[in-house]
Design an enzyme around this catalytic site. Structure first.
Site, PDB file in Angstrom:
ATOM      1  N   ARG A  59       0.830  -1.176  -0.025  1.00  0.00           N
ATOM      2  CA  ARG A  59       0.188   0.009  -0.051  1.00  0.00           C
ATOM      3  C   ARG A  59       0.693   1.248   0.096  1.00  0.00           C
ATOM      4  NH1 ARG A  59      -1.970   1.124   4.233  1.00  0.00           N
ATOM      5  NH2 ARG A  59      -0.915  -0.532   5.494  1.00  0.00           N
ATOM      6  N   LYS A 199      -8.584  -2.503   0.629  1.00  0.00           N
ATOM      7  CA  LYS A 199      -8.599  -1.396   1.783  1.00  0.00           C
ATOM      8  C   LYS A 199      -9.268  -0.045   1.540  1.00  0.00           C
ATOM      9  CE  LYS A 199      -6.205  -4.079   4.536  1.00  0.00           C
ATOM     10  NZ  LYS A 199      -6.866  -4.504   5.794  1.00  0.00           N
ATOM     11  N   HIS A 218     -10.582  -4.196  12.332  1.00  0.00           N
ATOM     12  CA  HIS A 218      -9.457  -4.837  11.545  1.00  0.00           C
ATOM     13  C   HIS A 218      -9.268  -6.274  12.384  1.00  0.00           C
ATOM     14  CE1 HIS A 218      -5.324  -4.800   9.790  1.00  0.00           C
ATOM     15  NE2 HIS A 218      -6.023  -5.505   9.089  1.00  0.00           N
TER      16      HIS A 218
END
Length: 531
Positions: A59, A199, A218
């Site tokens: 990411r 995400k 999460h």
């Protein structure tokens, strides 16, 4: 032209995308065929799809932005979320729409959330067939009747081939992940890493659901076989054992990464798994390993032999963040519904490389909120360049990069639901004992599993506990089948004075990190704070 049962091209045209060849809601076989014909990947053993994501193998959190507006000004945690001016988002949208004209576009209409009363309809539009396959695995597929009536509530437009202009679009680099909650649109560009899609949806739910009294988490989750009211959730950062410990073959897996907790119970946000595969073995994790030879599994950035196509699970030459994506039904003990009752146990996993924390401790609701907001684990020497001794990592809510609202909002929801539904919280250390990393030894997995089993079946709560003098939580004194010495970390150190010094040091780290939350929390949580 559009291909498929529905006509999302009309919706795309309404957003200004014209001239594209649109492929709607294709199944796994069609998407595999398209990806291979377009040269996006290579066919592997068992019919998996091997793909490489180029320079982005993870990411890009610094390239994530939210558009400022009257809606978001007072609801976004701006200290942790980048801000994009509305005019920058408008230019980015217009430029990406112009780029999309004439491309092949793959559309997937999917549900985010297993609970029908709370699920969000998400439409993903992308120029890569394998990204469409990935998100089809990771979200939840509507029935044929639901597809016919599908109306998207949010749209993700992902064009890896488009490069953003920081000066023109108000971003940081050529890579951008931009959210506009008023337009209900997410724009992703300049990265092929598929995890950004997953995400991005998680971030949407983390923003939307708290306003409905739902706690987004999460975490992984499981429940006792045949008894979905006996559920447990597992919070934990990378390397703490969240996936491994929740994938207990004696329990039913609800999901491995993202869940919500509503007034009715917990539910998986997803319909698939995006599992780490570095050093994956058939012995330790047979279910996940088997998916790496399952038709249509996406194998991301994993090195394989050019002739035999055998995967080298230890090769991290492309990245240590190797992954595979597959639908949840690929796991034998996975839940059919993705739903369960209120969790009886909340497990917070940490890998304490300082060797200070006990293997398990019981937390009050206020202490649980404290440790949830702290989100502690530790890096060890050698895991990153420049790390020569254990370093603390604090990622609030065990997922700071995905939290658009202030952390205290999620922490308060957790405490309220724990109190209302009588959940017990446990802090579990899967890190070191008998000394810090380099001196002590890793907590034996057999000990962790034995303690977790006792916690989940209720026998641990019935035993004797002592109050830890440094952290204030309760630690069991004796557990059947576990050496009593390992339950008291001070007794495992050769030099008890050195343990005391290390414990004081870690307490200070917790205290320094938690100062940022003190103005926003209630007195009982302040009282639970250590240091």
């Amino acid at each position: 032209m559009e291909h498929g049962r529905i006509n999302p091209a009309q919706t795309l045209a309404a957003q200004g995308i014209t001239g594209a060849e649109v492929y709607c809601n294709q199944n796994e076989a069609a998407l595999m065929e398209a990806a291979l014909l377009r040269g996006e990947g290579r066919l592997g053993l068992g019919g998996v799809l091997h793909v490489a994501t180029g320079r982005h193998t993870g990411r890009s959190p610094k390239d994530k932005f939210v558009t400022r507006s009257a809606t978001t000004e007072d609801t976004i945690w701006w200290e942790a979320n980048g801000s994009m001016p509305p005019e920058g988002f408008a230019r980015l949208k217009a430029d990406m729409i112009a780029h999309a004209g004439g491309l092949d576009l793959f559309v997937q209409d999917l549900h985010a959330g297993a609970d029908p009363a709370l699920q969000v309809n998400v439409r993903m539009v992308t120029e890569l067939a394998w990204h469409a396959l990935f998100i089809r695995h990771l979200l939840r597929r509507p029935t044929a009747d639901e597809i016919d009536a599908f109306v998207p509530e949010f749209t993700l437009l992902n064009l890896p081939g488009f490069k953003a202009d920081p000066e023109r679009h108000g971003c940081r680099s050529e890579t951008v992940i931009a959210f506009d909650f008023d337009e209900r649109l997410v724009l992703i560009a300049g990265t092929e890493y598929a995890g950004e899609n997953k995400k991005a949806v998680f971030t949407l739910l983390n923003y939307l659901l708290p306003a409905q009294g739902v706690m987004p988490m999460h975490c992984s989750a499981n429940h006792a076989p045949g008894n979905p009211v006996d559920a447990a959730v597992f919070f934990g950062l990378s390397g703490t054992g969240k996936t491994t410990l929740s994938a207990d073959p004696s329990r039913v897996l609800i999901g491995d990464d993202e869940h919500g907790w509503s007034d009715r119970g917990i539910f998986n946000f997803e319909g698939g798994c995006y599992a780490k595969t570095i050093n994956l073995s058939a012995e330790a994790e047979p279910g996940i390993h088997a998916t790496t030879r399952r038709f249509a599994t996406v194998i991301e950035n994993m090195v394989h032999d050019e002739e035999t196509l055998e995967i080298d699970f230890a090769d991290d030459s492309l990245t240590a963040n190797t992954r595979c994506a597959y639908p949840l039904e690929a796991i034998d003990n996975a839940s059919d519904t993705g739903m369960a009752g209120h969790p009886k146990n909340i497990v917070m996993l940490t890998c304490d490389a300082f060797g200070v924390l006990p293997p398990i401790a019981r937390l009050t609701p206020a202490q649980a909120m404290y440790h949830f907001l702290s989100g502690f684990t530790a890096k060890v020497a050698g895991t990153e360049r420049g790390v020569t001794e254990p370093e603390p990592t604090f990622s609030t809510c065990f997922g700071a990069p995905f939290m658009p609202r202030r952390p205290e909002i999620y922490g308060a929801l957790l405490r309220e639901k724990m109190t209302t539904h009588g959940a017990t919280s446990w802090l579990v250390n899967t890190g070191w004992s008998g000394g810090a990393y380099g001196t002590g030894r890793r907590m034996p997995i057999a000990v962790t599993r034995a303690l977790l089993s006792a916690a989940l079946d209720g026998t641990l709560a019935e035993g004797r506990f002592r109050k830890d003098p440094f952290f204030g939580f309760e630690v069991p004194v004796d557990v059947e089948g576990v050496d009593p010495a390992i339950l008291d970390p001070r007794r495992t150190w050769a030099d008890p004075g050195a343990y005391d010094a290390q414990a004081h040091r870690l307490v200070g780290m917790f205290s320094d990190n938690f100062e940022q939350y003190l103005p926003f929390i209630d007195e009982d949580v302040r009282a639970a704070a250590i240091g």
